[in-house]
Design an enzyme around this catalytic site. Structure first.
Site, PDB file in Angstrom:
ATOM      1  N   SER A 135       0.825  -1.207   0.000  1.00  0.00           N
ATOM      2  CA  SER A 135       0.000   0.000   0.000  1.00  0.00           C
ATOM      3  C   SER A 135       0.867   1.268   0.000  1.00  0.00           C
ATOM      4  CB  SER A 135      -0.977  -0.063   1.169  1.00  0.00           C
ATOM      5  OG  SER A 135      -1.971   0.930   1.048  1.00  0.00           O
TER       6      SER A 135
ATOM      7  N   HIS B 139      -4.742  -0.362  -3.986  1.00  0.00           N
ATOM      8  CA  HIS B 139      -6.184  -0.511  -3.669  1.00  0.00           C
ATOM      9  C   HIS B 139      -7.031  -0.079  -4.862  1.00  0.00           C
ATOM     10  CE1 HIS B 139      -5.507  -1.129   0.697  1.00  0.00           C
ATOM     11  NE2 HIS B 139      -4.574  -0.204   0.591  1.00  0.00           N
TER      12      HIS B 139
END
Lengths: 237, 237
Positions: A117, A154
């Site tokens: 991430s 994401h």
């Protein structure tokens, strides 16, 4: 360089298994990882969560924040693992602690870099394709620059719906694709939308997509292109 | 000061009607609004959309980007209306075009300020509670500072689900509440989560919530507090 860049979204056992399998194959005999928790707010809680989810697949995880001499710790690291959280906070800390140059030197010398991430965003030229809130102001949006393209972690396609007392309600703000279109209104760099559970593995001039899902490649002024897990992405390097 | 700050999410006729009714009541006889489209990428397309959605409720909408002398236009504006889009692009332009001081002077002198989404964020001390992607790097995150608290536009409670080939899938990244918690890990300012369709009306030392929904007030280290449409918010000023 050797990079393993996860999108995040490790909320399902299937995705966590895929991450650990890939990490085992990638790291081999390396048994100690130097972990940077700076994207998180509470380092102790974060280290505990990394252990609980076993994100280093049984390896010893040493938090860099606990080291007396951060730069010395980077110099002797066998592997650098940068976790998720808020990318603005992470990059601001990398600048504040003067860590960018040392990490770049080590990774360019060959030690593996792992990101999830926010940690994945750091491997890009800039952090301009983050989804995070600008809760602090780093001195620059320029990041580690290990790869020549941007990643949107994401990543998802389509519209957003949020939980409300009336049930699921369609969100009226920008979709992820809207935001990436805005990015290309002001920037030329290729963006890889890395869906949750996807992993980008890079070794030298070879790149491939691993993990549980697909990625979408956005080039300015061109239609986007999807590639499924197992695909070669070396053309982007 | 007189401010009308919409959350955005004007994707339903009901929300647009509420905005127009409130705007009519707030602006009264003012028939001309000076519109700043800088958060958008394509100004012409944006102006067309503002006209189609009738966001100024029948008033004449003059795009500031078409003026020869921007500062002179601000000086003679009867009302300033800052539209939505990307807050980073908007604030970077306000700095680049040297507009912040002129707008502050006029609004502090009493002309009404209208904002939607990114335009609402600009009325806050900083743009640190935006949801937008940092596609460009403004020289500071400091904004117009008309109010002493932050607004998170397009606020929603609960988890996010996105459309995918497999149907609606739960998002594994941060929820909006996670992001606002991160904000308070690094900042002390009160945040008002303004749900879509909600409008904040401020006149001097009076503030109230209008529009179709509620707001949620976040104070560092305290439980959040909801207030419904019609509520007084003057205590936050």
């Amino acid at each position: 360089m050797r990079l393993l860049l996860g999108s995040g979204g490790l909320i399902t056992p299937e995705r966590r298994e895929a991450w650990k399998n890939e990490l085992n194959d990638f790291l081999g005999a390396i048994s100690r990882v130097t972990f940077l928790p700076y994207a998180g707010g509470d380092y102790t809680a974060y280290m505990k969560r990394v252990a609980e989810l076993d994100l280093a697949a049984g390896r010893k995880v040493e938090g860099l924040h606990e080291a007396k001499n951060l730069l010395a710790e980077i110099v002797k690291a066998e592997c650098i693992f940068v976790g998720g959280g808020n990318s603005f906070r992470l990059l601001a800390d990398l600048y504040r602690l003067n860590l960018l140059g040392a990490i770049q030197e080590r990774v360019r010398a060959g030690i593996p870099y792992l990101g999830i991430s926010a940690g994945t965003n750091m491997a890009c030229p800039t952090m301009k394709t983050t989804n995070d809130m600008p809760i602090t102001y780093p001195p620059s949006l320029g990041a580690l620059g290990f790869i020549p393209f941007q990643i949107n972690p994401h990543y998802f396609t389509g519209a957003v719906h949020y939980e409300s007392p009336a049930g699921l309600t369609k969100y009226g703000g920008e979709t992820r694709d809207d935001r990436l279109r805005e990015f290309h209104e002001m920037n030329d760099t290729v963006v890889v939308g890395l869906t949750e559970g996807s992993i980008l593995r890079i070794e030298g001039n070879r790149a491939s997509l691993r993990g549980t899902s697909f990625c979408r490649i956005f080039r300015k002024g061109q239609p986007s292109e999807d590639r499924s897990t197992g695909s070669d992405l070396s053309d982007l390097l």
